[in-house]
Design a protein around this motif. Structure first.
Motif, PDB file in Angstrom:
ATOM      1  N   THR A  62       6.551  11.125 -29.271  1.00 49.52           N
ATOM      2  CA  THR A  62       7.760  10.341 -29.525  1.00 49.52           C
ATOM      3  C   THR A  62       9.039  11.173 -29.412  1.00 49.52           C
ATOM      4  OG1 THR A  62       6.469   8.992 -31.069  1.00 49.52           O
ATOM      5  CG2 THR A  62       8.857   8.780 -31.181  1.00 49.52           C
ATOM      6  N   GLY A  63      10.093  10.521 -28.922  1.00 49.08           N
ATOM      7  CA  GLY A  63      11.428  11.105 -28.906  1.00 49.08           C
ATOM      8  C   GLY A  63      12.415  10.124 -29.485  1.00 49.08           C
ATOM      9  N   ILE A  64      13.546  10.636 -29.954  1.00 46.40           N
ATOM     10  CA  ILE A  64      14.605   9.765 -30.472  1.00 46.40           C
ATOM     11  C   ILE A  64      15.956  10.274 -29.973  1.00 46.40           C
ATOM     12  CG2 ILE A  64      14.660  11.028 -32.675  1.00 46.40           C
ATOM     13  CD1 ILE A  64      15.475   8.330 -34.002  1.00 46.40           C
ATOM     14  N   HIS A  70      29.755   8.690 -33.461  1.00 48.08           N
ATOM     15  CA  HIS A  70      30.683   8.837 -34.579  1.00 48.08           C
ATOM     16  C   HIS A  70      29.969   8.935 -35.926  1.00 48.08           C
ATOM     17  CE1 HIS A  70      34.060   8.333 -31.913  1.00 48.08           C
ATOM     18  NE2 HIS A  70      33.513   7.244 -31.415  1.00 48.08           N
ATOM     19  N   GLY A  71      28.674   8.766 -35.918  1.00 46.22           N
ATOM     20  CA  GLY A  71      27.869   8.934 -37.129  1.00 46.22           C
ATOM     21  C   GLY A  71      26.507   9.478 -36.774  1.00 46.22           C
ATOM     22  N   PRO A  72      26.452  10.675 -36.168  1.00 43.41           N
ATOM     23  CA  PRO A  72      25.181  11.228 -35.691  1.00 43.41           C
ATOM     24  C   PRO A  72      24.340  11.816 -36.829  1.00 43.41           C
ATOM     25  CG  PRO A  72      26.945  12.780 -35.227  1.00 43.41           C
ATOM     26  CD  PRO A  72      27.595  11.579 -35.861  1.00 43.41           C
ATOM     27  N   ASN A  73      23.655  10.948 -37.569  1.00 44.23           N
ATOM     28  CA  ASN A  73      22.923  11.363 -38.766  1.00 44.23           C
ATOM     29  C   ASN A  73      21.446  11.655 -38.532  1.00 44.23           C
ATOM     30  OD1 ASN A  73      24.861   8.792 -40.183  1.00 44.23           O
ATOM     31  ND2 ASN A  73      25.273  10.957 -40.498  1.00 44.23           N
ATOM     32  N   VAL A  74      20.945  11.359 -37.338  1.00 38.22           N
ATOM     33  CA  VAL A  74      19.515  11.523 -37.078  1.00 38.22           C
ATOM     34  C   VAL A  74      19.045  12.962 -37.297  1.00 38.22           C
ATOM     35  CG1 VAL A  74      17.749  11.435 -35.265  1.00 38.22           C
ATOM     36  CG2 VAL A  74      19.280   9.484 -35.611  1.00 38.22           C
ATOM     37  N   PRO A  94      15.574  19.011 -25.561  1.00 40.22           N
ATOM     38  CA  PRO A  94      15.784  18.386 -26.862  1.00 40.22           C
ATOM     39  C   PRO A  94      15.249  19.273 -27.978  1.00 40.22           C
ATOM     40  CG  PRO A  94      13.960  17.334 -25.719  1.00 40.22           C
ATOM     41  CD  PRO A  94      14.574  18.294 -24.749  1.00 40.22           C
ATOM     42  N   VAL A  95      15.762  19.076 -29.178  1.00 40.94           N
ATOM     43  CA  VAL A  95      15.305  19.831 -30.344  1.00 40.94           C
ATOM     44  C   VAL A  95      13.996  19.224 -30.841  1.00 40.94           C
ATOM     45  CG1 VAL A  95      15.830  20.367 -32.759  1.00 40.94           C
ATOM     46  CG2 VAL A  95      17.613  20.571 -31.011  1.00 40.94           C
ATOM     47  N   LEU A  96      13.076  20.063 -31.266  1.00 40.55           N
ATOM     48  CA  LEU A  96      11.789  19.605 -31.785  1.00 40.55           C
ATOM     49  C   LEU A  96      11.788  19.666 -33.306  1.00 40.55           C
ATOM     50  CD1 LEU A  96       9.024  21.215 -29.528  1.00 40.55           C
ATOM     51  CD2 LEU A  96       9.586  18.796 -29.731  1.00 40.55           C
ATOM     52  N   THR A  97      11.308  18.589 -33.954  1.00 46.45           N
ATOM     53  CA  THR A  97      11.098  18.606 -35.398  1.00 46.45           C
ATOM     54  C   THR A  97       9.757  19.275 -35.691  1.00 46.45           C
ATOM     55  OG1 THR A  97       9.866  16.520 -35.558  1.00 46.45           O
ATOM     56  CG2 THR A  97      12.284  16.390 -35.505  1.00 46.45           C
ATOM     57  N   LYS A  98       9.464  19.474 -36.958  1.00 47.71           N
ATOM     58  CA  LYS A  98       8.181  20.098 -37.314  1.00 47.71           C
ATOM     59  C   LYS A  98       7.004  19.190 -36.969  1.00 47.71           C
ATOM     60  CE  LYS A  98       8.372  18.627 -42.187  1.00 47.71           C
ATOM     61  NZ  LYS A  98       8.458  19.106 -43.587  1.00 47.71           N
ATOM     62  N   GLU A  99       7.290  17.878 -36.793  1.00 49.95           N
ATOM     63  CA  GLU A  99       6.228  16.954 -36.374  1.00 49.95           C
ATOM     64  C   GLU A  99       6.150  16.846 -34.848  1.00 49.95           C
ATOM     65  OE1 GLU A  99       8.142  15.262 -40.203  1.00 49.95           O
ATOM     66  OE2 GLU A  99       8.873  15.861 -38.224  1.00 49.95           O
ATOM     67  N   ASN A 100       6.978  17.656 -34.151  1.00 47.46           N
ATOM     68  CA  ASN A 100       7.049  17.659 -32.685  1.00 47.46           C
ATOM     69  C   ASN A 100       7.666  16.385 -32.113  1.00 47.46           C
ATOM     70  OD1 ASN A 100       6.027  20.271 -32.097  1.00 47.46           O
ATOM     71  ND2 ASN A 100       3.958  19.546 -32.527  1.00 47.46           N
ATOM     72  N   LYS A 102      10.818  14.824 -30.407  1.00 42.98           N
ATOM     73  CA  LYS A 102      11.943  15.337 -29.631  1.00 42.98           C
ATOM     74  C   LYS A 102      13.224  14.595 -30.025  1.00 42.98           C
ATOM     75  CE  LYS A 102       9.284  16.913 -25.640  1.00 42.98           C
ATOM     76  NZ  LYS A 102       9.099  16.855 -24.170  1.00 42.98           N
ATOM     77  N   VAL A 103      14.285  15.347 -30.280  1.00 47.11           N
ATOM     78  CA  VAL A 103      15.534  14.776 -30.781  1.00 47.11           C
ATOM     79  C   VAL A 103      16.701  15.226 -29.911  1.00 47.11           C
ATOM     80  CG1 VAL A 103      17.039  14.485 -32.791  1.00 47.11           C
ATOM     81  CG2 VAL A 103      14.596  14.953 -33.122  1.00 47.11           C
ATOM     82  N   MET A 104      17.562  14.275 -29.548  1.00 42.66           N
ATOM     83  CA  MET A 104      18.818  14.608 -28.874  1.00 42.66           C
ATOM     84  C   MET A 104      19.946  13.892 -29.584  1.00 42.66           C
ATOM     85  SD  MET A 104      20.220  16.404 -26.611  1.00 42.66           S
ATOM     86  CE  MET A 104      21.968  16.546 -26.298  1.00 42.66           C
TER      87      MET A 104
END
Length: 283
Positions: A62-64, A70-74, A94-100, A102-104
């Motif tokens: 999964t990626g998000i 204006h409210g990048p809280n993810v 993209p940045v990876l969380t500890k659960e892998n 992918k976040v941008m």
């Protein structure tokens, strides 16, 4: 005159090349879902993050994409705030969380968490298209796009730019004002021929952290009524559950705080319904 024509031709070529890059990049992702709300303050980002974590727990790669400039809280909610971006021959990583997961997010590009994004519409839509076409999402099972509230430039760019979008999920609260704005999101999706996967009614009750009793302090049932009225699926209700909110600034997604909570149970039920929708579109 000729110079103006050349500039216009160059602009059209650049847009076409960007469209090709987006199509190629998005083709590696099996399913794409946009999460929308008619107004702010309904917990759309919280829902987006918990959907991403829930799908990840079900085995989806999964990626998000945090499209709310204006409210990048993810990043904060996923415990990756303050991380920096890298790039390689594939593009932006993209940045990876500890659960892998992918976040941008534009938050990764800001000098500090307090820095505002003071951009006009064209710059924001241009950045969004960059995120869609030049971030190395690679082969994902699912990309969730957390749209900014409303039906303006950024949501429109996402809905128009992503080819074969599986659909949108609309988040609302029982508030009559929020419910009224749901109709605008539904109308927008229908005008673009994009499926509405369904409506989630967030903040539909408060779970007492001491006794576990659920009280409907904002009312209840409004999301289900608007879904019936608009002839679209109702995915479920999510309560306010203070017993599962972390006191820290990191890892604020509720379903990993307490998988046995009412919120967690209901988010998994909602994910099952969304999964059924996307599987039908794959058949």
């Amino acid at each position: 005159m000729e110079s103006d024509e050349n500039k216009e031709n160059e602009r059209k070529i650049a847009i076409m090349e960007e469209d090709i890059a987006i199509t190629k990049n998005m083709a590696q992702i099996k399913h794409k879902i946009a999460v929308m709300s008619g107004k702010g303050g309904v917990g759309k980002s919280t829902v987006s993050v918990n959907l991403a974590v829930a799908f990840n727990q079900k085995g989806y790669h999964t990626g998000i994409l945090d499209a709310d400039f204006h409210g990048p809280n993810v990043p904060l909610m996923l415990g990756v705030e303050g991380k920096h971006l890298d790039a390689d021959e594939r593009g932006i990583l993209p940045v990876l969380t500890k659960e892998n997961i992918k976040v941008m997010s534009v938050a990764f590009l800001l000098p500090s968490k307090d820095s505002p994004v003071i951009w006009r519409g064209p710059k924001k839509t241009g950045a969004l298209r960059q995120f869609l076409g030049h971030v190395a999402w690679d082969e994902l099972d699912l990309l969730i796009v957390d749209n900014p509230p409303g039906t303006g430039d950024e949501p429109l760019t996402v809905l128009q730019s992503i080819p074969f979008l599986d659909g949108i999920v609309i988040v609302t609260t029982p508030s009559p004002v929020a419910l009224e704005d749901v109709e605008k999101c539904v109308s927008m999706a229908k005008s673009l021929n994009i499926p509405v996967i369904g409506i989630i009614e967030n903040m539909a009750g408060f779970v007492c952290p001491k006794c576990g009793e659920e009280s409907f302090i904002f009312g209840s049932g409004g999301g289900e009524r608007i879904a019936t009225k608009m002839e679209i699926p109702f995915l479920g209700k999510l309560p306010i559950d203070l017993g599962n909110v972390s006191d820290s600034d990191e890892d604020m997604h509720i379903i990993t705080q307490n998988n046995n909570s009412l919120f967690s149970q209901r988010i998994m039920e909602i994910v099952d319904k969304i999964e059924e929708h996307i599987k039908k579109r794959s058949d």
